[in-house]
Design a protein around this motif. Structure first.
Motif, short mmCIF file in Angstrom:
data_model
loop_
_atom_site.label_atom_id
_atom_site.label_comp_id
_atom_site.label_asym_id
_atom_site.label_seq_id
_atom_site.Cartn_x
_atom_site.Cartn_y
_atom_site.Cartn_z
N MET A 192 32.75 23.75 38.20
CA MET A 192 33.00 24.69 39.52
C MET A 192 33.01 26.41 39.27
O MET A 192 33.68 26.42 38.32
CB MET A 192 33.99 24.11 40.49
N THR A 193 32.49 26.99 39.90
CA THR A 193 32.53 28.54 39.65
C THR A 193 33.18 29.15 40.78
O THR A 193 33.05 28.83 41.90
CB THR A 193 31.03 29.02 39.54
N PHE A 194 34.17 29.95 40.42
CA PHE A 194 34.88 30.63 41.53
C PHE A 194 34.78 32.10 41.11
O PHE A 194 34.56 32.81 40.10
CB PHE A 194 36.52 30.68 41.37
N THR A 195 34.78 33.00 42.39
CA THR A 195 34.67 34.37 42.40
C THR A 195 36.07 34.87 42.87
O THR A 195 36.55 34.19 43.78
CB THR A 195 33.52 34.72 43.41
N VAL A 196 36.45 35.65 42.05
CA VAL A 196 38.07 36.15 42.60
C VAL A 196 37.77 37.76 42.94
O VAL A 196 37.18 38.53 42.22
CB VAL A 196 38.88 36.09 41.13
N THR A 197 38.31 38.09 44.09
CA THR A 197 38.19 39.35 44.53
C THR A 197 39.72 39.84 44.98
O THR A 197 40.55 38.94 45.44
CB THR A 197 37.29 39.70 45.68
N ASP A 198 40.03 41.11 44.86
CA ASP A 198 41.12 41.81 45.05
C ASP A 198 41.26 41.92 46.70
O ASP A 198 39.99 42.61 47.29
CB ASP A 198 41.56 42.94 44.35
N VAL A 199 42.17 41.59 47.40
CA VAL A 199 42.08 41.99 48.87
C VAL A 199 43.39 42.82 49.26
O VAL A 199 44.45 42.02 49.43
CB VAL A 199 42.14 40.69 49.69
N PRO A 200 43.45 44.15 48.95
CA PRO A 200 44.60 44.99 48.73
C PRO A 200 45.47 44.89 50.13
O PRO A 200 46.43 44.96 50.15
CB PRO A 200 44.01 46.18 48.29
N GLU A 201 44.53 44.93 51.34
CA GLU A 201 45.28 44.95 52.58
C GLU A 201 46.47 43.67 53.00
O GLU A 201 46.89 43.69 53.69
CB GLU A 201 44.41 45.06 53.86
N ARG A 202 45.83 42.65 52.06
CA ARG A 202 46.70 41.57 51.99
C ARG A 202 47.66 41.22 50.84
O ARG A 202 48.23 40.24 50.62
CB ARG A 202 45.92 40.35 52.21
N GLU A 203 47.56 42.01 49.98
CA GLU A 203 48.18 42.35 48.81
C GLU A 203 48.06 40.87 47.91
O GLU A 203 49.03 40.19 47.74
CB GLU A 203 49.81 42.51 48.91
N ARG A 204 46.75 40.66 47.94
CA ARG A 204 46.63 39.31 47.03
C ARG A 204 44.94 39.24 46.56
O ARG A 204 44.19 40.11 46.98
CB ARG A 204 46.68 38.05 47.97
N PHE A 205 44.83 38.40 45.41
CA PHE A 205 43.58 38.16 45.16
C PHE A 205 43.21 36.62 45.69
O PHE A 205 43.99 35.97 45.70
CB PHE A 205 43.58 38.10 43.59
N GLU A 206 42.02 36.66 45.88
CA GLU A 206 41.48 35.28 46.39
C GLU A 206 40.33 34.73 45.47
O GLU A 206 39.57 35.53 44.92
CB GLU A 206 40.87 35.68 47.90
N ALA A 207 40.69 33.43 45.36
CA ALA A 207 39.51 32.80 44.59
C ALA A 207 38.53 31.95 45.57
O ALA A 207 39.23 31.22 46.41
CB ALA A 207 40.04 32.05 43.55
N ARG A 208 37.09 32.24 45.67
CA ARG A 208 36.54 31.40 46.46
C ARG A 208 35.17 30.73 45.82
O ARG A 208 34.83 30.98 44.66
CB ARG A 208 35.95 32.37 47.32
N ASP A 209 35.15 29.56 46.19
CA ASP A 209 33.86 28.75 45.41
C ASP A 209 32.53 29.25 45.88
O ASP A 209 32.42 30.23 46.68
CB ASP A 209 33.79 27.18 45.82
N GLU A 210 31.54 28.42 45.67
CA GLU A 210 30.17 29.08 45.84
C GLU A 210 29.76 28.92 47.38
O GLU A 210 28.78 29.64 47.48
CB GLU A 210 29.11 27.93 45.01
N THR A 211 30.68 28.12 48.27
CA THR A 211 30.47 28.20 49.65
C THR A 211 31.24 28.91 50.28
O THR A 211 31.26 28.94 51.48
CB THR A 211 30.57 26.71 50.11
N ASP A 212 32.03 29.85 49.58
CA ASP A 212 32.88 31.05 50.09
C ASP A 212 34.01 30.21 50.80
O ASP A 212 35.11 30.70 51.38
CB ASP A 212 32.14 31.66 51.03
#
Length: 100
Positions: free
Chosen positions: A1-21
């Motif tokens: 499984m592949t995850f895309t991790v992005t910074d969401v500064p307005e929520r003060e967190r990083f999020e990991a999402r899979d291929e289906t978002d």
């Protein structure tokens, strides 16, 4: 499984999402100047054991290193992950006592 991790500064967190978002997990943080404190890691139970936590940990540490930040690992998951990844030790602020 592949995850895309992005910074969401307005929520003060990083999020990991899979291929289906789908949201697989998050790392919350507090940023003060050049210091970032990772406060909590949470992985959705549906994604546990698939590498979401490790993907988050590596991404947040790579992000901190690329921005010349000092990391304070308050989160037990991040702290434990760092014990197995000494390549990040130069940017980690540690005391002689671990908070659990």
């Amino acid at each position: 499984m592949t995850f895309t991790v992005t910074d969401v500064p307005e929520r003060e967190r990083f999020e990991a999402r899979d291929e289906t978002d789908a949201l697989a997990g998050v790392v919350t943080y507090q940023l003060s100047g050049n210091i970032i404190v990772y406060t909590h890691t949470e992985v959705d139970p549906a994604f546990e054991g698939n590498g979401a936590g490790s993907a988050l940990a590596r991404a947040v540490m790579d992000d901190a290193r690329s921005k010349s930040r000092t990391v304070v690992p308050m989160c037990p998951f991040i702290s434990g992950w760092l014990d197995k990844h000494p390549e990040y030790e130069k940017i980690v602020a540690r005391s002689t006592r671990r908070v659990r």
